[in-house]
Write a protein that holds these residues in place. Structure first.
Motif, short mmCIF file in Angstrom:
data_model
loop_
_atom_site.label_atom_id
_atom_site.label_comp_id
_atom_site.label_asym_id
_atom_site.label_seq_id
_atom_site.Cartn_x
_atom_site.Cartn_y
_atom_site.Cartn_z
N GLY A 1 0.80 -1.22 0.00
CA GLY A 1 0.00 0.00 0.00
C GLY A 1 0.84 1.27 0.00
N ARG A 2 0.17 2.37 -0.33
CA ARG A 2 0.80 3.69 -0.30
C ARG A 2 0.45 4.43 0.99
NH1 ARG A 2 2.58 5.59 -5.33
NH2 ARG A 2 1.73 4.56 -7.19
N MET A 3 1.35 5.29 1.43
CA MET A 3 1.05 6.16 2.56
C MET A 3 0.08 7.25 2.14
SD MET A 3 4.80 6.64 4.32
CE MET A 3 5.70 5.21 4.94
N TRP A 4 -0.60 7.83 3.14
CA TRP A 4 -1.42 9.01 2.91
C TRP A 4 -0.58 10.26 3.14
CZ3 TRP A 4 -3.57 4.83 5.65
CH2 TRP A 4 -4.74 4.28 5.11
N TRP A 5 -0.83 11.28 2.37
CA TRP A 5 -0.12 12.55 2.56
C TRP A 5 -0.48 13.20 3.90
CZ3 TRP A 5 4.12 13.81 0.43
CH2 TRP A 5 4.37 13.64 -0.94
N ASP A 6 -1.76 13.22 4.20
CA ASP A 6 -2.24 14.06 5.31
C ASP A 6 -2.56 13.29 6.58
OD1 ASP A 6 -2.04 16.55 3.88
OD2 ASP A 6 -3.73 15.86 2.66
N LYS A 7 -1.85 12.20 6.79
CA LYS A 7 -1.91 11.44 8.03
C LYS A 7 -0.47 11.13 8.45
CE LYS A 7 -6.18 8.87 6.95
NZ LYS A 7 -6.76 7.49 6.86
N PRO A 8 -0.25 10.87 9.73
CA PRO A 8 1.06 10.32 10.10
C PRO A 8 1.27 9.00 9.38
CG PRO A 8 -0.15 11.05 12.06
CD PRO A 8 -1.13 11.08 10.92
N SER A 9 2.51 8.65 9.15
CA SER A 9 2.82 7.40 8.46
C SER A 9 2.49 6.20 9.36
CB SER A 9 4.31 7.35 8.10
OG SER A 9 5.09 6.99 9.22
N PRO A 10 2.42 5.00 8.78
CA PRO A 10 2.36 3.80 9.62
C PRO A 10 3.69 3.63 10.36
CG PRO A 10 2.71 3.18 7.34
CD PRO A 10 2.45 4.66 7.34
N THR A 11 3.75 2.69 11.25
CA THR A 11 4.98 2.42 12.01
C THR A 11 6.14 2.11 11.07
OG1 THR A 11 3.71 1.56 13.87
CG2 THR A 11 6.03 0.95 13.76
N ILE A 12 7.23 2.85 11.25
CA ILE A 12 8.43 2.60 10.45
C ILE A 12 9.19 1.43 11.08
CG2 ILE A 12 10.62 3.59 9.65
CD1 ILE A 12 8.13 4.77 8.30
N THR A 13 9.12 0.29 10.44
CA THR A 13 9.79 -0.91 10.94
C THR A 13 11.19 -1.01 10.33
OG1 THR A 13 9.09 -2.38 9.14
CG2 THR A 13 7.52 -2.04 10.96
N THR A 14 11.89 -2.06 10.66
CA THR A 14 13.23 -2.26 10.10
C THR A 14 13.19 -2.65 8.62
OG1 THR A 14 13.24 -4.57 10.79
CG2 THR A 14 14.16 -2.97 12.33
N LYS A 15 12.00 -2.95 8.09
CA LYS A 15 11.86 -3.34 6.68
C LYS A 15 11.08 -2.28 5.88
CE LYS A 15 13.85 -7.38 7.20
NZ LYS A 15 13.10 -8.62 7.10
N PHE A 16 11.15 -1.02 6.32
CA PHE A 16 10.33 0.01 5.68
C PHE A 16 10.73 0.30 4.24
CE2 PHE A 16 13.86 2.55 7.43
CZ PHE A 16 14.17 3.38 6.35
#
Length: 362
Positions: free
Chosen positions: A277-292
């Motif tokens: 999936g793609r991130m949203w511009w106007d929300k905080p990102s999902p959790t940045i994991t070690t495999k981001f």
């Protein structure tokens, strides 16, 4: 003016030792608000150059906490027992207690790191103690050693706060829930991280061309310290991204496409939709994991460009400044250092609360 000078003096008196420091996220955030970092300790020597490049007045101690002796640390850093100005920080690797699937056999040793950190707290009896970890430590508080540690702290005169906090409430442009313990024996006040006021910081606030991130293609390699490096993609993943809607699109865009849908997702419209999936511009990102850096490991697609986010984009979503220097030999190692880090702005929220408490004690 005298009050301001006295406040600055009090801030400078606070000093910290950062156990399990990795690349320095916690140290950097604490240092930014006025706490002097004496040293970072880590068994992983590969993070040493990154730590030293950014936390320049601190010593990096390459040591296994299971083997490190309290007296050895005391002599090396000239630490005193019962020092009200000392902060001991323990943000141990957390794979064993994470709800994210990992090989628990590989991480089994890490399950006892909190107990090892406790040795140093008991020996030095510092003014402040900070622990940051995954929420699973709280869910398994007896097995993780948390229950016994909290009991010891309270019995020995500490006021203890421990809870799960959402870091987007503290200026980090990312959704990430973290267990945090702050113990204080200097005053009788419960210390909690200080949240920001106003709107949350979003993806749009920190990445994109308007924030100094030029458009690049998948596989782009940036050999400068800016590290706008992006993992390469197979053609099928490029084709998937091409039809995934901008700004928050998911795998549902091709769930019925015989050529593009992975076999495990074929015809499935429920369940986990973040992969590819793609991130949203106007929300905080999902959790940045070690495999981001990998599309197949979460919602790590750029909001509009057909690629995963870059190493530097992952770092700023973790709230590292664009000037932070990462010294590593591969995309995977750099991403691991970034994904495992305590977001610096969250560390600053903890540091500010400790400084505020310390001012009130004087």
């Amino acid at each position: 003016m005298k009050q301001i000078n006295r406040d600055l003096h009090n801030q400078k008196k606070l000093k910290a030792v950062d156990f399990f420091c990795s690349g320095g996220g916690m140290s950097y955030g604490m240092q930014n608000v006025g706490i002097k970092i004496l040293a970072g300790i880590d068994v992983d020597e590969s993070c040493m150059e990154t730590y030293k490049a950014n936390i320049r007045e601190a010593e990096f101690i390459h040591a296994d906490v299971f083997e490190l002796k309290e007296t050895e640390l005391q002599n090396r850093l000239s630490l005193k027992k019962n020092d009200d100005e000392l902060v001991l920080i323990g943000c141990s690797p957390c794979q064993f207690w994470s709800i994210i699937y990992t090989d628990k056999k590989k991480s089994k040793k890490s399950k006892n790191l909190l107990k090892e950190f406790r040795r140093f707290v008991e020996y030095f009896n510092p003014g402040y103690v900070v622990v940051e970890n995954v929420p699973g430590v709280l869910r398994k508080k007896r097995a993780s050693g948390l229950a016994g540690f909290v009991r010891w702290l309270k019995t020995n005169g500490y006021k203890v706060h421990f809870d799960v906090h959402e870091v987007s409430e503290y200026g980090v442009p990312q959704h990430r829930k973290r267990f945090t313990l702050i113990a204080n024996r200097v005053t009788t006040q419960e210390i909690m991280p200080i949240p920001i006021t106003g709107k949350k910081v979003t993806v749009r606030d920190v990445i994109g061309e308007h924030n100094g991130f030029p458009k690049v293609s998948h596989g782009h390699k940036d050999n400068t310290d800016f590290l706008h490096t992006v993992a390469g993609l197979k053609k099928i993943n490029l084709d998937r991204l091409a039809i995934t809607p901008k700004n928050g699109g998911t795998r549902l865009a091709y769930v019925n496409n015989e050529r593009l849908v992975p076999k495990c997702h074929k015809g499935k419209t429920d369940g986990f939709k973040d992969v590819y999936g793609r991130m949203w511009w106007d929300k905080p990102s999902p959790t940045i994991t070690t495999k981001f850096f990998s599309l197949s490991n979460g919602r790590f697609g750029h909001p509009e460009e057909d690629r995963a986010i870059s190493l530097r984009e992952g770092a700023v979503l973790q709230s590292f400044p664009k000037s932070y220097i990462f010294k590593s030999t591969s995309i995977a190692n750099t991403a691991r250092m970034i994904g495992n880090a305590v977001p610096p702005k969250y560390a600053s929220a903890i540091g500010k609360a400790i400084i505020q408490n310390h001012k009130n004690a004087v």
